[in-house]
Design a protein around this motif. Structure first.
Motif, PDB file in Angstrom:
ATOM      1  N   ARG A 195       0.828  -1.213   0.000  1.00 54.27           N
ATOM      2  CA  ARG A 195       0.000   0.000   0.000  1.00 54.27           C
ATOM      3  C   ARG A 195       0.857   1.255   0.000  1.00 54.27           C
ATOM      4  O   ARG A 195       0.628   2.183  -0.790  1.00 54.27           O
ATOM      5  N   LEU A 196       1.861   1.284   0.866  1.00 50.50           N
ATOM      6  CA  LEU A 196       2.724   2.461   0.952  1.00 50.50           C
ATOM      7  C   LEU A 196       3.557   2.652  -0.313  1.00 50.50           C
ATOM      8  O   LEU A 196       3.956   3.772  -0.636  1.00 50.50           O
ATOM      9  N   ALA A 197       3.816   1.548  -1.043  1.00 53.49           N
ATOM     10  CA  ALA A 197       4.571   1.645  -2.298  1.00 53.49           C
ATOM     11  C   ALA A 197       3.695   2.089  -3.457  1.00 53.49           C
ATOM     12  O   ALA A 197       4.207   2.344  -4.555  1.00 53.49           O
ATOM     13  N   GLY A 198       2.379   2.156  -3.234  1.00 55.72           N
ATOM     14  CA  GLY A 198       1.493   2.699  -4.268  1.00 55.72           C
ATOM     15  C   GLY A 198       0.727   1.686  -5.083  1.00 55.72           C
ATOM     16  O   GLY A 198       0.182   2.023  -6.150  1.00 55.72           O
ATOM     17  N   ALA A 199       0.631   0.433  -4.630  1.00 51.94           N
ATOM     18  CA  ALA A 199      -0.119  -0.573  -5.386  1.00 51.94           C
ATOM     19  C   ALA A 199      -1.570  -0.135  -5.564  1.00 51.94           C
ATOM     20  O   ALA A 199      -2.184   0.416  -4.643  1.00 51.94           O
ATOM     21  N   SER A 200      -2.124  -0.398  -6.737  1.00 53.25           N
ATOM     22  CA  SER A 200      -3.512  -0.011  -7.001  1.00 53.25           C
ATOM     23  C   SER A 200      -4.489  -1.067  -6.531  1.00 53.25           C
ATOM     24  O   SER A 200      -5.606  -0.749  -6.109  1.00 53.25           O
ATOM     25  N   LEU A 201      -4.107  -2.335  -6.622  1.00 47.58           N
ATOM     26  CA  LEU A 201      -4.924  -3.437  -6.145  1.00 47.58           C
ATOM     27  C   LEU A 201      -4.072  -4.324  -5.242  1.00 47.58           C
ATOM     28  O   LEU A 201      -2.952  -4.682  -5.605  1.00 47.58           O
ATOM     29  N   ILE A 202      -4.604  -4.653  -4.077  1.00 48.38           N
ATOM     30  CA  ILE A 202      -3.941  -5.581  -3.158  1.00 48.38           C
ATOM     31  C   ILE A 202      -4.987  -6.596  -2.724  1.00 48.38           C
ATOM     32  O   ILE A 202      -5.844  -6.308  -1.882  1.00 48.38           O
ATOM     33  N   GLU A 203      -4.952  -7.767  -3.330  1.00 46.16           N
ATOM     34  CA  GLU A 203      -5.949  -8.789  -3.038  1.00 46.16           C
ATOM     35  C   GLU A 203      -5.318  -9.887  -2.185  1.00 46.16           C
ATOM     36  O   GLU A 203      -4.200 -10.328  -2.451  1.00 46.16           O
ATOM     37  N   VAL A 204      -6.039 -10.312  -1.168  1.00 45.63           N
ATOM     38  CA  VAL A 204      -5.505 -11.221  -0.157  1.00 45.63           C
ATOM     39  C   VAL A 204      -6.225 -12.560  -0.200  1.00 45.63           C
ATOM     40  O   VAL A 204      -7.452 -12.612  -0.355  1.00 45.63           O
ATOM     41  N   VAL A 205      -5.438 -13.631  -0.066  1.00 41.00           N
ATOM     42  CA  VAL A 205      -5.982 -14.990   0.014  1.00 41.00           C
ATOM     43  C   VAL A 205      -5.703 -15.538   1.409  1.00 41.00           C
ATOM     44  O   VAL A 205      -4.543 -15.600   1.834  1.00 41.00           O
ATOM     45  N   ASP A 206      -6.771 -15.905   2.113  1.00 38.22           N
ATOM     46  CA  ASP A 206      -6.610 -16.535   3.430  1.00 38.22           C
ATOM     47  C   ASP A 206      -7.855 -17.369   3.694  1.00 38.22           C
ATOM     48  O   ASP A 206      -8.977 -16.846   3.627  1.00 38.22           O
ATOM     49  N   PRO A 207      -7.685 -18.668   3.967  1.00 31.80           N
ATOM     50  CA  PRO A 207      -8.861 -19.512   4.216  1.00 31.80           C
ATOM     51  C   PRO A 207      -9.600 -19.165   5.499  1.00 31.80           C
ATOM     52  O   PRO A 207     -10.756 -19.564   5.672  1.00 31.80           O
ATOM     53  N   VAL A 208      -8.952 -18.430   6.397  1.00 31.43           N
ATOM     54  CA  VAL A 208      -9.606 -18.023   7.646  1.00 31.43           C
ATOM     55  C   VAL A 208     -10.347 -16.723   7.385  1.00 31.43           C
ATOM     56  O   VAL A 208      -9.760 -15.630   7.404  1.00 31.43           O
ATOM     57  N   VAL A 209     -11.626 -16.837   7.133  1.00 36.39           N
ATOM     58  CA  VAL A 209     -12.425 -15.674   6.740  1.00 36.39           C
ATOM     59  C   VAL A 209     -12.440 -14.611   7.826  1.00 36.39           C
ATOM     60  O   VAL A 209     -12.561 -13.410   7.541  1.00 36.39           O
ATOM     61  N   GLY A 210     -12.277 -15.029   9.064  1.00 38.18           N
ATOM     62  CA  GLY A 210     -12.276 -14.073  10.160  1.00 38.18           C
ATOM     63  C   GLY A 210     -11.150 -13.055  10.090  1.00 38.18           C
ATOM     64  O   GLY A 210     -11.212 -12.007  10.748  1.00 38.18           O
TER      65      GLY A 210
END
Length: 363
Positions: A195-210
């Motif tokens: 985010r601080l480097a300026g990414a336009s999209l940061i999508e996260v994969v984690d099986p723990v929905v919480g």
């Protein structure tokens, strides 16, 4: 503790610091997944004391130590900086030749913890799960007393490891599309770095929905429970091109995870491996070499986010003090030493982001 056994609390004898060494009274130790990997290690020498993330107070110093004095507040970087080896002298201190071996011995090959004639090693030659420990002065980074021991402990490992994976290794640039596998403490710092480097999209994969809500709080633009969902989302958002980088910060990295990451990056894209498998010898990278070649993709590993603790930790601490880097929200659970088993059970269940052991008074 021994291989594939539960954590045990035992009383040990501790030698004083030798030349170039420091005795610390640990106040806080972080419950990092890397220590939990010890339970399954085929390479480590046992018995060994866990803990490579932590902060405490200098009690005594050995001969020749001038950078810290008794009373100093210091955090333990598991990466030392000798300043003289090939790696340090060429700007790659994260590969310093003084880096600890799997035996947990000090740099001279001897041990500081003993019981009934048996020598105990220490994780990364630190052993921060012990209330008192002896470490090399090269692993100590002093910090201002206005900073809590809890926050300082995070800077031992998970913050530079995650932030550096995005900024130093993936070299995220403004407008980049980034996917992050795993939204634990390291993964959330990957998110912050991107985010601080300026990414336009940061999508996260984690099986723990919480964990998804917290990942969004750290800067994720979308979250997914599995890699297929992330890949479809990224392809749709980029017109089929794929992500510029996928940073794998999952607790246990398998060949399925690496393959999914490889399939998600675009031509010229990069997969950065931060996490590890429980068994170091496990073949967790199985990729089509032809595609690696003709599409000019990269798969790279990183240790400590390719950071230099002596320069990057003060920088990251300054970012935190200016409100640019969120660290307090990483501290999700606090345990006493005898609750270490529960702490790791909570980690596996996705109930905490970064749990810490409180050796002393709450800071």
């Amino acid at each position: 503790m021994g291989s594939r056994q539960n954590w045990q609390i035992v009383e040990l004898e501790l030698d004083g610091p030798g030349p170039g060494e420091v005795m610390l009274r640990m106040e806080i130790a972080g419950l990092c997944h890397s220590d939990e990997h010890l339970r399954y290690s085929e390479d480590a020498r046992f018995p060994i004391i866990g803990g490579h993330e932590g902060a405490g107070v200098v009690e005594t110093v050995g001969e020749g130590v001038t950078d810290v004095v008794p009373g100093d507040h210091v955090l333990c970087s598991f990466i030392p900086v000798c300043g003289r080896c090939r790696w340090c002298s060429t700007g790659r201190s994260y590969l310093c030749d003084d880096s600890p071996s799997s035996t947990g011995a000090m740099t001279d090959g001897t041990f500081r913890f003993h019981r009934d004639g048996l020598a105990f090693g220490a994780m990364d030659s630190l052993g921060t799960f012990s209330r008192h420990t002896v470490v090399s002065a090269r692993n100590c980074v002093p910090f201002d007393r206005t900073v809590s021991f809890e926050v300082a402990a995070l800077l031992s490992c998970c913050v530079p490891t995650g932030w550096g994976a995005a900024v130093r290794v993936a070299e995220v640039r403004p407008g980049d599309v980034v996917v992050v596998y795993g939204s634990g403490a390291v993964g959330c710092n990957v998110i912050q770095g991107a985010r601080l480097a300026g990414a336009s999209l940061i999508e996260v994969v984690d099986p723990v929905v919480g964990k998804h809500e917290l990942a969004r709080a750290f800067g994720a633009t979308a979250t997914h429970a599995d890699s297929d969902g992330a890949r479809e989302s990224i392809y749709e958002a980029t017109g089929g091109l794929g992500a510029d980088s996928v940073i794998v910060a999952a607790g246990v990295v398998t060949d399925d995870v690496v393959t999914a990451a490889f399939e998600t990056i675009r031509k010229g894209g990069t997969v950065v491996l931060v996490g590890a498998h429980d068994v170091a010898s496990e073949l967790s990278v199985r990729l089509p070499g032809t595609l690696l070649t003709v599409e000019c993709k990269k798969v790279v590993g990183t240790l400590y986010g390719n950071c230099n603790p002596l320069s990057d930790i003060p920088m990251l601490l300054g970012m935190y003090q200016r409100g640019e880097l969120e660290l307090d929200a990483l501290l999700s659970a606090r345990y006493s030493l005898d609750e270490i088993g529960q702490g790791y059970a909570d980690m596996h269940a996705g109930k905490n982001l970064r749990g810490v052991i409180q050796h002393g008074e709450r800071s």
